[in-house]
Design a protein around this motif. Structure first.
Motif, PDB file in Angstrom:
ATOM      1  N   GLU A  18       0.822  -1.200   0.000  1.00  0.00           N
ATOM      2  CA  GLU A  18       0.000   0.000   0.000  1.00  0.00           C
ATOM      3  C   GLU A  18       0.861   1.257   0.000  1.00  0.00           C
ATOM      4  O   GLU A  18       1.976   1.251   0.538  1.00  0.00           O
ATOM      5  CB  GLU A  18      -0.898   0.021   1.251  1.00  0.00           C
ATOM      6  N   HIS A  19       0.332   2.303  -0.567  1.00  0.00           N
ATOM      7  CA  HIS A  19       0.958   3.621  -0.448  1.00  0.00           C
ATOM      8  C   HIS A  19       0.215   4.377   0.650  1.00  0.00           C
ATOM      9  O   HIS A  19      -0.971   4.703   0.503  1.00  0.00           O
ATOM     10  CB  HIS A  19       0.916   4.358  -1.784  1.00  0.00           C
ATOM     11  N   VAL A  20       0.897   4.588   1.769  1.00  0.00           N
ATOM     12  CA  VAL A  20       0.303   5.228   2.937  1.00  0.00           C
ATOM     13  C   VAL A  20       0.828   6.651   3.041  1.00  0.00           C
ATOM     14  O   VAL A  20       1.810   7.034   2.395  1.00  0.00           O
ATOM     15  CB  VAL A  20       0.632   4.445   4.223  1.00  0.00           C
ATOM     16  N   ALA A  21       0.137   7.468   3.840  1.00  0.00           N
ATOM     17  CA  ALA A  21       0.573   8.852   4.029  1.00  0.00           C
ATOM     18  C   ALA A  21       1.984   8.889   4.597  1.00  0.00           C
ATOM     19  O   ALA A  21       2.338   8.121   5.499  1.00  0.00           O
ATOM     20  CB  ALA A  21      -0.392   9.578   4.962  1.00  0.00           C
ATOM     21  N   MET A  22       2.791   9.778   4.045  1.00  0.00           N
ATOM     22  CA  MET A  22       4.157   9.948   4.541  1.00  0.00           C
ATOM     23  C   MET A  22       4.113  10.378   6.012  1.00  0.00           C
ATOM     24  O   MET A  22       3.424  11.335   6.368  1.00  0.00           O
ATOM     25  CB  MET A  22       4.853  11.029   3.710  1.00  0.00           C
ATOM     26  N   PRO A  23       4.806   9.658   6.910  1.00  0.00           N
ATOM     27  CA  PRO A  23       4.766  10.066   8.323  1.00  0.00           C
ATOM     28  C   PRO A  23       5.414  11.429   8.516  1.00  0.00           C
ATOM     29  O   PRO A  23       6.372  11.787   7.826  1.00  0.00           O
ATOM     30  CB  PRO A  23       5.557   8.968   9.031  1.00  0.00           C
ATOM     31  N   GLN A  24       4.895  12.175   9.461  1.00  0.00           N
ATOM     32  CA  GLN A  24       5.439  13.490   9.794  1.00  0.00           C
ATOM     33  C   GLN A  24       6.238  13.398  11.083  1.00  0.00           C
ATOM     34  O   GLN A  24       5.808  12.768  12.049  1.00  0.00           O
ATOM     35  CB  GLN A  24       4.292  14.509   9.959  1.00  0.00           C
ATOM     36  N   ARG A  25       7.395  14.012  11.079  1.00  0.00           N
ATOM     37  CA  ARG A  25       8.223  13.991  12.275  1.00  0.00           C
ATOM     38  C   ARG A  25       7.568  14.812  13.374  1.00  0.00           C
ATOM     39  O   ARG A  25       7.198  15.957  13.190  1.00  0.00           O
ATOM     40  CB  ARG A  25       9.616  14.558  11.980  1.00  0.00           C
ATOM     41  N   ARG A  26       7.432  14.194  14.547  1.00  0.00           N
ATOM     42  CA  ARG A  26       6.870  14.882  15.699  1.00  0.00           C
ATOM     43  C   ARG A  26       7.994  15.373  16.610  1.00  0.00           C
ATOM     44  O   ARG A  26       9.141  14.940  16.490  1.00  0.00           O
ATOM     45  CB  ARG A  26       5.923  13.947  16.463  1.00  0.00           C
ATOM     46  N   THR A  27       7.647  16.271  17.515  1.00  0.00           N
ATOM     47  CA  THR A  27       8.632  16.797  18.465  1.00  0.00           C
ATOM     48  C   THR A  27       9.274  15.656  19.238  1.00  0.00           C
ATOM     49  O   THR A  27       8.583  14.742  19.721  1.00  0.00           O
ATOM     50  CB  THR A  27       7.950  17.769  19.441  1.00  0.00           C
ATOM     51  N   GLY A  28      10.593  15.696  19.340  1.00  0.00           N
ATOM     52  CA  GLY A  28      11.313  14.664  20.076  1.00  0.00           C
ATOM     53  C   GLY A  28      11.581  13.413  19.261  1.00  0.00           C
ATOM     54  O   GLY A  28      12.097  12.421  19.796  1.00  0.00           O
ATOM     55  N   GLU A  29      11.252  13.442  17.970  1.00  0.00           N
ATOM     56  CA  GLU A  29      11.435  12.278  17.113  1.00  0.00           C
ATOM     57  C   GLU A  29      12.349  12.604  15.929  1.00  0.00           C
ATOM     58  O   GLU A  29      12.585  13.779  15.620  1.00  0.00           O
ATOM     59  CB  GLU A  29      10.088  11.782  16.586  1.00  0.00           C
ATOM     60  N   CYS A  30      12.846  11.549  15.295  1.00  0.00           N
ATOM     61  CA  CYS A  30      13.551  11.644  14.025  1.00  0.00           C
ATOM     62  C   CYS A  30      12.746  10.880  12.977  1.00  0.00           C
ATOM     63  O   CYS A  30      12.220   9.795  13.262  1.00  0.00           O
ATOM     64  CB  CYS A  30      14.946  11.026  14.109  1.00  0.00           C
ATOM     65  N   LEU A  31      12.653  11.443  11.794  1.00  0.00           N
ATOM     66  CA  LEU A  31      12.097  10.710  10.669  1.00  0.00           C
ATOM     67  C   LEU A  31      13.231   9.911  10.050  1.00  0.00           C
ATOM     68  O   LEU A  31      14.278  10.476   9.717  1.00  0.00           O
ATOM     69  CB  LEU A  31      11.487  11.665   9.646  1.00  0.00           C
ATOM     70  N   ILE A  32      13.018   8.599   9.917  1.00  0.00           N
ATOM     71  CA  ILE A  32      14.055   7.768   9.322  1.00  0.00           C
ATOM     72  C   ILE A  32      13.540   7.076   8.067  1.00  0.00           C
ATOM     73  O   ILE A  32      12.351   6.776   7.954  1.00  0.00           O
ATOM     74  CB  ILE A  32      14.599   6.707  10.313  1.00  0.00           C
ATOM     75  N   ARG A  33      14.460   6.876   7.134  1.00  0.00           N
ATOM     76  CA  ARG A  33      14.195   6.000   5.992  1.00  0.00           C
ATOM     77  C   ARG A  33      14.586   4.594   6.425  1.00  0.00           C
ATOM     78  O   ARG A  33      15.696   4.368   6.914  1.00  0.00           O
ATOM     79  CB  ARG A  33      15.058   6.420   4.805  1.00  0.00           C
ATOM     80  N   VAL A  34      13.682   3.647   6.286  1.00  0.00           N
ATOM     81  CA  VAL A  34      13.979   2.270   6.666  1.00  0.00           C
ATOM     82  C   VAL A  34      14.831   1.631   5.572  1.00  0.00           C
ATOM     83  O   VAL A  34      14.457   1.624   4.399  1.00  0.00           O
ATOM     84  CB  VAL A  34      12.694   1.461   6.890  1.00  0.00           C
ATOM     85  N   ASP A  35      16.001   1.126   5.973  1.00  0.00           N
ATOM     86  CA  ASP A  35      16.920   0.517   5.021  1.00  0.00           C
ATOM     87  C   ASP A  35      16.815  -1.002   5.003  1.00  0.00           C
ATOM     88  O   ASP A  35      16.729  -1.621   3.945  1.00  0.00           O
ATOM     89  CB  ASP A  35      18.359   0.926   5.349  1.00  0.00           C
ATOM     90  N   ALA A  36      16.855  -1.620   6.169  1.00  0.00           N
ATOM     91  CA  ALA A  36      16.872  -3.077   6.256  1.00  0.00           C
ATOM     92  C   ALA A  36      16.087  -3.529   7.475  1.00  0.00           C
ATOM     93  O   ALA A  36      16.146  -2.905   8.535  1.00  0.00           O
ATOM     94  CB  ALA A  36      18.310  -3.591   6.335  1.00  0.00           C
ATOM     95  N   VAL A  37      15.349  -4.623   7.297  1.00  0.00           N
ATOM     96  CA  VAL A  37      14.588  -5.240   8.383  1.00  0.00           C
ATOM     97  C   VAL A  37      14.903  -6.727   8.357  1.00  0.00           C
ATOM     98  O   VAL A  37      14.766  -7.378   7.310  1.00  0.00           O
ATOM     99  CB  VAL A  37      13.068  -5.031   8.214  1.00  0.00           C
ATOM    100  N   SER A  38      15.347  -7.282   9.474  1.00  0.00           N
ATOM    101  CA  SER A  38      15.542  -8.727   9.523  1.00  0.00           C
ATOM    102  C   SER A  38      14.309  -9.370  10.146  1.00  0.00           C
ATOM    103  O   SER A  38      13.598  -8.764  10.948  1.00  0.00           O
ATOM    104  CB  SER A  38      16.820  -9.106  10.284  1.00  0.00           C
ATOM    105  N   LEU A  39      14.054 -10.592   9.738  1.00  0.00           N
ATOM    106  CA  LEU A  39      12.855 -11.317  10.153  1.00  0.00           C
ATOM    107  C   LEU A  39      13.200 -12.354  11.213  1.00  0.00           C
ATOM    108  O   LEU A  39      14.299 -12.912  11.214  1.00  0.00           O
ATOM    109  CB  LEU A  39      12.208 -12.017   8.963  1.00  0.00           C
ATOM    110  N   PRO A 334      17.792 -24.583   4.590  1.00  0.00           N
ATOM    111  CA  PRO A 334      18.567 -24.110   5.746  1.00  0.00           C
ATOM    112  C   PRO A 334      18.503 -22.582   5.832  1.00  0.00           C
ATOM    113  O   PRO A 334      18.902 -21.882   4.898  1.00  0.00           O
ATOM    114  CB  PRO A 334      19.995 -24.591   5.438  1.00  0.00           C
ATOM    115  N   THR A 335      17.979 -22.087   6.929  1.00  0.00           N
ATOM    116  CA  THR A 335      17.736 -20.653   7.053  1.00  0.00           C
ATOM    117  C   THR A 335      18.286 -20.135   8.369  1.00  0.00           C
ATOM    118  O   THR A 335      17.990 -20.687   9.431  1.00  0.00           O
ATOM    119  CB  THR A 335      16.223 -20.352   6.985  1.00  0.00           C
ATOM    120  N   GLY A 336      19.087 -19.066   8.285  1.00  0.00           N
ATOM    121  CA  GLY A 336      19.509 -18.343   9.476  1.00  0.00           C
ATOM    122  C   GLY A 336      18.631 -17.112   9.614  1.00  0.00           C
ATOM    123  O   GLY A 336      17.444 -17.205   9.876  1.00  0.00           O
ATOM    124  N   LYS A 337      19.220 -15.939   9.398  1.00  0.00           N
ATOM    125  CA  LYS A 337      18.432 -14.708   9.398  1.00  0.00           C
ATOM    126  C   LYS A 337      18.162 -14.282   7.959  1.00  0.00           C
ATOM    127  O   LYS A 337      19.042 -14.335   7.096  1.00  0.00           O
ATOM    128  CB  LYS A 337      19.173 -13.595  10.139  1.00  0.00           C
TER     129      LYS A 337
END
Length: 350
Positions: A18-39, A334-337
């Protein structure tokens, strides 16, 4: 960019991109681009709708990303690569007040109980972001969260240099626990019902590896344990399978006054005799999540880059997420990460 791509698990074994609304950075937060997610195994259970969470959900809790819109009050400028601590707690209950936010009754985890990292952008409170060491790839950095879980179990065991530890289960948590234990000067014996997985533990620091058969330990394995422990048995056992029989083995094999840490998860019932605990004055501990150990986990991965890279067996783009889950579920593979590259730049080191 006004929208961001998200992979949402909408029902059992069904994804919606899905294409969802771009999150907005809130006070005390950083907006990050997600690069990698391990399962991890929890992700597979959620995908199979076999976990205590509600669908639909954007999965992903083992997250490495890059700051794109920084918090002006945090020392995390744009371009800084970070690992996300996915856990949130109430901060006020007795568990939180005594330093055990990892078992807060109001605990929430990104990607498990609320939308997580399988999306292009996230806005995250700055204190929950941890800088990735220079030269470490984002793929390896994404392993910091599961490494912190293994380290929590090891910490609960209170290891000392020269101890002998038996690690039951050579999945990612067991292997990462082996690395953490050997890093502390502990002699490690690892065991698994899969002979190939057991053998792999020696690449992660184990001094000996046992294939678990119908009679465990067999005569040769008993002799090895006796030689390593002067006949007393291991002082530490990390149970990383969740199988009731494995916990029963741990209670049988632990040294007098030894410590067993149960980190493997299962809803199955284990049958133990109360006298088994009292006769040897066994200390039996549970271990869940981690207590602020992601920085320590990044440091451990930095000291053991070869083991970290070896643990990653598959990489997929986010559009191949279903294939990644099918690969995890296929016991013949055979699966690790498995690492999901959310951003095209996701695996790079800086």
């Amino acid at each position: 960019m006004s929208t961001a791509l998200a992979a949402r698990t909408v029902e059992k074994e069904t994804l919606s991109f899905e294409h969802v609304a771009m999150p907005q950075r809130r006070t005390g937060e950083c907006l990050i681009r997600v690069d990698a997610v391990s399962l991890c195994g929890t992700d597979l259970h959620i995908f199979q709708d076999d976990y205590a969470t509600d669908l639909p959900i954007v999965q992903g809790h083992e997250i490495c990303g890059t700051v794109v819109d920084p918090d002006p009050d945090a020392d995390l400028p744009a371009g800084t690569r970070v690992v996300v601590d996915p856990l949130t707690s109430c901060g006020a209950c007795p568990a939180c007040r005594t330093g055990h936010a990892n078992v807060c009754p109001s605990l929430s985890v990104l990607g498990c109980y609320g939308d997580g990292g399988l999306t292009e952008f996230l806005s995250i409170p700055s204190p929950r972001l941890h800088r990735v060491p220079e030269g470490m790839t984002s793929d390896v950095a994404a392993l910091a969260e599961p490494t912190s879980i293994a380290m929590e179990a090891v910490t609960r065991a209170e290891p000392r240099p020269g101890d002998v530890a038996l690690v039951l289960g050579c999945g990612p948590i067991g292997l990462l626990a082996s690395v953490a234990l050997t890093d502390l000067g502990v002699t490690v014996v690892a065991a698994d019902i899969d002979a190939a997985r057991a053998a792999s533990a020696q690449s992660f620091g184990a001094d000996a590896a046992f294939a678990v058969g119908p009679r465990f330990p067999d005569a040769a394995q008993e002799q090895t344990l006796a030689e390593l422990t002067c006949g007393a048995g291991p002082r530490i056992i990390i149970e990383a399978t969740g199988a009731p029989a494995s916990l029963q083995n741990a209670i049988r094999l632990i040294a007098p006054a030894g410590r067993i840490v149960q980190v493997g998860i299962s809803s199955a019932q284990a049958s133990i005799t109360v006298k088994d605990l009292t006769d040897k004055e066994i200390e039996l501990f549970g271990s869940r999540n981690s207590r602020g150990l992601i920085p320590d986990a990044l440091a451990l991965l930095g000291r053991h880059p070869q083991e970290a890279e070896t643990l990653i067996t598959h990489r997929f783009g986010i559009e191949e997420l279903e294939t990644a889950f099918r690969t995890m579920a296929d016991r013949s593979v055979p699966t690790g990460k498995i690492v999901i590259r959310v951003s095209p730049e996701g695996g790079a080191a800086q």
